[in-house]
Design a protein around this motif. Structure first.
Motif, mmCIF file in Angstrom:
data_model
loop_
_atom_site.group_PDB
_atom_site.id
_atom_site.type_symbol
_atom_site.label_atom_id
_atom_site.label_comp_id
_atom_site.label_asym_id
_atom_site.label_seq_id
_atom_site.Cartn_x
_atom_site.Cartn_y
_atom_site.Cartn_z
ATOM 1 N N ILE A 65 9.201 1.611 -4.135
ATOM 2 C CA ILE A 65 8.105 1.330 -4.869
ATOM 3 C C ILE A 65 8.303 1.463 -6.366
ATOM 4 C CG2 ILE A 65 7.167 -0.078 -3.076
ATOM 5 C CD1 ILE A 65 4.672 1.713 -3.234
ATOM 6 N N SER A 66 8.578 3.028 -6.053
ATOM 7 C CA SER A 66 8.315 3.637 -7.453
ATOM 8 C C SER A 66 8.760 2.842 -8.598
ATOM 9 C CB SER A 66 9.045 4.927 -7.468
ATOM 10 O OG SER A 66 10.261 5.658 -6.991
ATOM 11 N N ASN A 67 9.645 2.508 -8.489
ATOM 12 C CA ASN A 67 10.216 1.372 -9.852
ATOM 13 C C ASN A 67 9.406 0.149 -10.099
ATOM 14 O OD1 ASN A 67 11.914 3.211 -10.127
ATOM 15 N ND2 ASN A 67 13.373 1.978 -9.049
ATOM 16 N N CYS A 68 8.684 -0.153 -9.461
ATOM 17 C CA CYS A 68 7.858 -1.128 -9.882
ATOM 18 C C CYS A 68 6.402 -0.665 -10.236
ATOM 19 C CB CYS A 68 7.490 -1.890 -8.755
ATOM 20 S SG CYS A 68 9.024 -2.511 -7.962
ATOM 21 N N LYS A 69 5.639 -2.105 -10.886
ATOM 22 C CA LYS A 69 4.375 -1.831 -11.248
ATOM 23 C C LYS A 69 3.523 -2.238 -10.717
ATOM 24 C CE LYS A 69 5.576 -3.685 -15.662
ATOM 25 N NZ LYS A 69 5.572 -4.491 -16.800
ATOM 26 N N ILE A 70 2.443 -1.744 -9.740
ATOM 27 C CA ILE A 70 2.064 -1.263 -9.200
ATOM 28 C C ILE A 70 0.686 -0.538 -9.506
ATOM 29 C CG2 ILE A 70 1.076 -1.864 -6.754
ATOM 30 C CD1 ILE A 70 4.412 -1.450 -5.745
ATOM 31 N N ILE A 71 -0.634 -1.750 -9.192
ATOM 32 C CA ILE A 71 -1.930 -0.698 -9.399
ATOM 33 C C ILE A 71 -3.021 -0.891 -8.508
ATOM 34 C CG2 ILE A 71 -4.509 -0.682 -10.531
ATOM 35 C CD1 ILE A 71 -3.037 -2.002 -13.187
ATOM 36 N N PHE A 72 -2.941 -0.248 -7.750
ATOM 37 C CA PHE A 72 -3.542 -0.457 -6.121
ATOM 38 C C PHE A 72 -5.546 0.579 -6.618
ATOM 39 C CE2 PHE A 72 1.320 1.559 -5.338
ATOM 40 C CZ PHE A 72 1.014 0.797 -4.511
ATOM 41 N N LYS A 73 -5.805 -0.292 -5.726
ATOM 42 C CA LYS A 73 -7.552 -0.086 -5.512
ATOM 43 C C LYS A 73 -8.345 -0.103 -4.254
ATOM 44 C CE LYS A 73 -8.675 0.398 -9.759
ATOM 45 N NZ LYS A 73 -9.651 0.726 -10.570
ATOM 46 N N ILE A 74 -8.925 0.543 -4.014
ATOM 47 C CA ILE A 74 -9.854 0.425 -2.896
ATOM 48 C C ILE A 74 -10.888 -0.761 -2.926
ATOM 49 C CG2 ILE A 74 -10.664 1.699 -1.001
ATOM 50 C CD1 ILE A 74 -8.627 4.361 -1.617
#
Ligand SMILES: C[S@@+](CC[C@H](N)C(=O)[O-])C[C@H]1O[C@@H](n2cnc3c(N)ncnc32)[C@H](O)[C@@H]1O
Length: 300
Positions: A65-74
């Protein structure tokens, strides 16, 4: 492992396109995010949230998944507007909610979601119980019999709510209920013997009701849907998978209201249900219903 439900149907109906900003409001095991990431790569921006920090921490390490633009939020999805403001998204094109619990939470969280494991009676979706403000243990040991009855009957649709709440109040006079098995024992003692021979476990509905009360799930869902719609771009779509009738009713009513007010339309008039093969291979999918709404293209 958590097996995603109605994944193909969700993707077919969300119609994710290059350039889309996509929100997964309930990351869980990350099945949806992983699939979107594999199919679209850097072509889309993903924002993934979950109230359970374990879900976010576990998924962040997923290979590929490191090649994708993902913002994580708890975060709680009831705060979706603030969360999107914080990350600088004025609007988004697709929002997905896959309600309820992940298999990880049932099997491994140790927070008392399953009546098949002896665990502390917490039932908080977030790891930090103080965020919800109340635990299942506090509810069963201190709320009045009539309030317990109302919760178990309205959130659990449990026909023996009266007997179970009476049983709880009598049992706690002798000794506070601390664990899931303490509660299961009271439920089994309070319901008729024949109830135990039915397909579903006699504690199923009471457990569902308590979890909904602890996490204030109906109010949170209403706020989440409103917030997601507010942030949806014109022509954007939101998809919701629910697993029981109370949740589905909230979604159905919300989508109908938006359609009546001319603010959007239901992509499918009837909810999408899993095919027989999916139910056979993943029993958790049997009660799933998927509803999809498109925001009006000329919404002002
Ligand atoms: C059924 S799982 C999602 C599964 C996921 N779609 C997948 O394919 O792996 C539901 C997740 O939603 C999260 N959740 C439930 N209510 C939430 C809320 N109010 N805000 C944020 N996350 C929530 C739970 O913690 C759980 O991890």
């Amino acid at each position: 492992m958590h097996i995603p439900v109605l994944l193909k149907e969700t993707l077919d109906n969300l119609q994710i396109q290059k350039g889309d900003r996509v929100v997964d409001a309930t990351l869980g095991g990350g099945g949806f995010v992983k699939k979107v990431c594999e199919s679209h790569g850097v072509g889309v921006s993903l924002i993934a949230l979950d109230i359970d920090e374990d879900a976010v921490l576990r998924f962040k390490d997923t290979p590929g998944i490191s090649n994708c633009k993902i913002i994580f939020k708890i975060a709680n999805f009831s705060d979706i507007v603030q969360v999107l403001n914080e990350v600088g998204f004025d609007n988004v094109d697709k929002v997905f909610f896959d309600l309820g619990l992940s298999s990880f939470q049932i099997d491994r969280s140790g927070r008392g979601f399953s009546f098949q494991r002896d665990e502390p009676l917490k039932m908080t979706l977030s790891k930090d119980a103080s965020r919800e403000g109340v635990t299942a243990e506090e509810i069963v040991n201190s709320w009045s019999e009539s309030v317990l009855k109302t919760i178990i009957s309205s959130y659990g649709e449990e026909r023996f709510a009266g007997r179970i709440s009476k049983g709880i109040v009598e049992a706690r006079k002798r000794k506070p209920l601390k664990t899931t098995f303490d509660l299961v024992e009271v439920i089994e003692r309070s319901t008729p013997k024949g109830y135990r021979r039915r397909k579903i476990h006699p504690a199923t509905k009471t457990f569902q009701a308590l979890r909904m009360a602890v996490n204030d799930e109906i109010t949170v869902l209403e706020r989440g849907l409103e917030g997601a719609f507010e942030k949806l771009s014109n022509g954007g779509r939101m998809a919701v998978i629910s697993f029981h009738s109370l949740e589905d009713r909230v979604v159905k009513r919300f989508f109908l209201k938006k359609e009546k007010e001319g603010e959007g339309f239901r992509v499918n008039k009837k909810p999408i249900r899993p095919e027989r093969e999916e139910v056979e291979s993943n029993r958790r999918s049997r009660s799933a219903k998927l509803r999809v709404l498109e925001k009006d293209r000329n919404f002002k």
